[in-house]
Design an enzyme around this catalytic site. Sequence first.
Site, PDB file in Angstrom:
ATOM      1  NE  ARG A 128      -3.936  -1.139   0.189  1.00  0.00           N
ATOM      2  CZ  ARG A 128      -5.018  -1.467   0.877  1.00  0.00           C
ATOM      3  NH1 ARG A 128      -4.942  -2.321   1.856  1.00  0.00           N
ATOM      4  NH2 ARG A 128      -6.190  -0.948   0.599  1.00  0.00           N
ATOM      5  CD  GLN A 133      -1.993   6.370  -4.135  1.00  0.00           C
ATOM      6  OE1 GLN A 133      -1.243   7.090  -4.776  1.00  0.00           O
ATOM      7  NE2 GLN A 133      -2.682   6.790  -3.108  1.00  0.00           N
ATOM      8  CG  ASP A 136      -4.366  -0.599  -3.259  1.00  0.00           C
ATOM      9  OD1 ASP A 136      -4.888  -1.711  -3.041  1.00  0.00           O
ATOM     10  OD2 ASP A 136      -4.277   0.289  -2.406  1.00  0.00           O
ATOM     11  CB  SER A 139      -7.498   0.851  -2.769  1.00  0.00           C
ATOM     12  OG  SER A 139      -6.684   0.907  -1.632  1.00  0.00           O
ATOM     13  CE1 TYR A 235      -4.370  -3.335   4.683  1.00  0.00           C
ATOM     14  CE2 TYR A 235      -2.021  -3.783   4.549  1.00  0.00           C
ATOM     15  CZ  TYR A 235      -3.254  -3.653   3.938  1.00  0.00           C
ATOM     16  OH  TYR A 235      -3.375  -3.856   2.598  1.00  0.00           O
TER      17      TYR A 235
HETATM   18  P1  NAD Z   1      -8.870  -2.973   6.045  1.00  0.00           P
HETATM   19  O1  NAD Z   1      -9.880  -3.369   5.027  1.00  0.00           O
HETATM   20  O2  NAD Z   1      -7.821  -3.939   6.457  1.00  0.00           O
HETATM   21  O3  NAD Z   1      -9.654  -2.512   7.379  1.00  0.00           O
HETATM   22  C1  NAD Z   1     -10.724  -1.603   7.319  1.00  0.00           C
HETATM   23  C2  NAD Z   1     -10.653  -0.658   8.496  1.00  0.00           C
HETATM   24  O4  NAD Z   1     -11.048  -1.341   9.696  1.00  0.00           O
HETATM   25  C3  NAD Z   1      -9.274  -0.075   8.768  1.00  0.00           C
HETATM   26  O5  NAD Z   1      -9.329   1.331   8.697  1.00  0.00           O
HETATM   27  C4  NAD Z   1      -8.959  -0.568  10.173  1.00  0.00           C
HETATM   28  O6  NAD Z   1      -8.201   0.366  10.931  1.00  0.00           O
HETATM   29  C5  NAD Z   1     -10.358  -0.743  10.749  1.00  0.00           C
HETATM   30  N1  NAD Z   1     -10.425  -1.550  11.990  1.00  0.00           N
HETATM   31  C6  NAD Z   1      -9.764  -2.703  12.302  1.00  0.00           C
HETATM   32  N2  NAD Z   1     -10.109  -3.113  13.542  1.00  0.00           N
HETATM   33  C7  NAD Z   1     -11.005  -2.219  14.037  1.00  0.00           C
HETATM   34  C8  NAD Z   1     -11.730  -2.091  15.246  1.00  0.00           C
HETATM   35  N3  NAD Z   1     -11.571  -2.971  16.233  1.00  0.00           N
HETATM   36  N4  NAD Z   1     -12.555  -1.035  15.396  1.00  0.00           N
HETATM   37  C9  NAD Z   1     -12.706  -0.135  14.409  1.00  0.00           C
HETATM   38  N5  NAD Z   1     -12.067  -0.192  13.223  1.00  0.00           N
HETATM   39  C10 NAD Z   1     -11.210  -1.213  13.048  1.00  0.00           C
HETATM   40  O7  NAD Z   1      -8.132  -1.635   5.661  1.00  0.00           O
HETATM   41  P2  NAD Z   1      -7.998  -0.903   4.260  1.00  0.00           P
HETATM   42  O8  NAD Z   1      -9.172  -0.027   4.066  1.00  0.00           O
HETATM   43  O9  NAD Z   1      -7.663  -1.887   3.201  1.00  0.00           O
HETATM   44  O10 NAD Z   1      -6.709   0.012   4.483  1.00  0.00           O
HETATM   45  C11 NAD Z   1      -6.262   0.445   5.734  1.00  0.00           C
HETATM   46  C12 NAD Z   1      -5.318   1.604   5.555  1.00  0.00           C
HETATM   47  O11 NAD Z   1      -4.232   1.294   4.676  1.00  0.00           O
HETATM   48  C13 NAD Z   1      -5.882   2.844   4.908  1.00  0.00           C
HETATM   49  O12 NAD Z   1      -6.747   3.581   5.658  1.00  0.00           O
HETATM   50  C14 NAD Z   1      -4.610   3.588   4.583  1.00  0.00           C
HETATM   51  O13 NAD Z   1      -4.045   4.193   5.717  1.00  0.00           O
HETATM   52  C15 NAD Z   1      -3.737   2.471   4.133  1.00  0.00           C
HETATM   53  N6  NAD Z   1      -3.747   2.466   2.676  1.00  0.00           N
HETATM   54  C16 NAD Z   1      -2.728   3.110   2.029  1.00  0.00           C
HETATM   55  C17 NAD Z   1      -2.714   3.143   0.646  1.00  0.00           C
HETATM   56  C18 NAD Z   1      -1.609   3.818  -0.091  1.00  0.00           C
HETATM   57  O14 NAD Z   1      -0.816   4.513   0.521  1.00  0.00           O
HETATM   58  N7  NAD Z   1      -1.493   3.640  -1.388  1.00  0.00           N
HETATM   59  C19 NAD Z   1      -3.712   2.506  -0.088  1.00  0.00           C
HETATM   60  C20 NAD Z   1      -4.736   1.865   0.601  1.00  0.00           C
HETATM   61  C21 NAD Z   1      -4.732   1.848   1.977  1.00  0.00           C
END
Ligand code: NAD
Length: 384
Positions: A128, A133, A136, A139, A235
């Site tokens: 990520r 990007q 990905d 996403s 994550y």
């Molecule tokens: P994910 O699908 O793994 O999780 C979804 C969300 O659930 C996350 O925000 C996580 O913090 C939340 N979560 C987990 N346990 C929890 C709990 N007990 N209570 C409440 N919330 C909880 O995550 P995702 O959406 O695939 O991505 C997570 C993060 O990765 C993004 O927000 C971002 O910071 C990062 N990301 C970066 C890039 C990039 O830089 N290119 C791209 C995608 C995601």
Amino acid sequence: MLVAVPKEIYPGEKRVALIPQSLPALTKAGLEVVIEAGAGEGINSKDADFEAQGARVEQDRHRLLSQADIVLMVRGPGSDPDFPAADLDALKEGTTLISFTEPLAQPEIMKKLAERKLTVFSMELMPRTTRAQSMDALSSMATIAGYKAVLAAADASPKLFPMFMTAAGTITPSRVFILGAGVAGLQAIATARRLGAVVEAFDIRPVVKEEVESLGAKFVQLEMDADEAQDSGGYATAQSEDFYRRQQELLAERIKNSDVVITTAAVPGKKSPVLISEEVVAGMRPGSVIVDIAADKGGNCAVTKPGEKIVHKGVIVIGPLNIPAEVPVHASQMYAKNISTFLLHMVKEGKLKLDLEDEITKGAMVAHQGQVVHEAVLAALKEA
Ligand code: NAD
């Protein structure tokens, strides 16, 4: 090199790995693209549409797979528990497979693919990072899931989302609570706001507060701090059972006062945390709606039935599976862009040239030259 795109065979899967518009970039890079006849049916693309963009069409699936140097799929082995052995048998040694494969949930299958001497890249393992990007796919699919979950909730709710001031009186807006503000959660917030709801959100990672607020939602603060809520990849990290129990208690009132709750909380490679107990569901107003996007990973709500819409003590609980397949045209457009950008990242002069030091190539690689090579998958194999 011959790039094969078979028809997806998982029940209800309408997406396809490449769309006609993604072909010119691949053929320009010196690749020959062959699609299985009917591969684009789910997105209303005809074989002729692929041919017009430079692809060849193959009627016989076995012949297609046995010729392939590279296979592009949406659901590869692991991601489809009934992936046909005949498909795997058809592939020659050294074939490169790029798809979703659920590598952390299905490490044993990854081992078998390695033993079959396939080179396997998992779209789920794409780093990520800013550089990756455009590759990905997680996403891309999460964006669709967040949007569509809100539409499902609005459709199921007996209430309107926006405020209306009419001659028949004022309708107050629906209160929507989003649990988990990652990619899907943020898109759910944006969609619910566009529909005029009052939106609150919570995430275990406090760093998302600003993003939540910039979308016009309120970030809910809880009187508890997770130990290292976030890993180096951004994550969420897994917490103790006690932590989740306390979180359930603190969220209970907020959930009971919501008309709609959308849950998206996930921890990579683990079962999703249960954040809404049966008791809390029973305490919600009849007609409230929960859409549990985490349903395919066990669910964030104790009463969710994956793949079903149930009514539990008057509360509508929807556990959708494979939401992106409900929007196959744009899901395939996004996936095709992600997977072809990744493939082209590894192609030089019409050939696949794997740079095992490159963080993107290395990061997404599960199996190579007879071995499972990804650290997290090796760790999952040890635990299995
Ligand atoms: P994910 O699908 O793994 O999780 C979804 C969300 O659930 C996350 O925000 C996580 O913090 C939340 N979560 C987990 N346990 C929890 C709990 N007990 N209570 C409440 N919330 C909880 O995550 P995702 O959406 O695939 O991505 C997570 C993060 O990765 C993004 O927000 C971002 O910071 C990062 N990301 C970066 C890039 C990039 O830089 N290119 C791209 C995608 C995601």
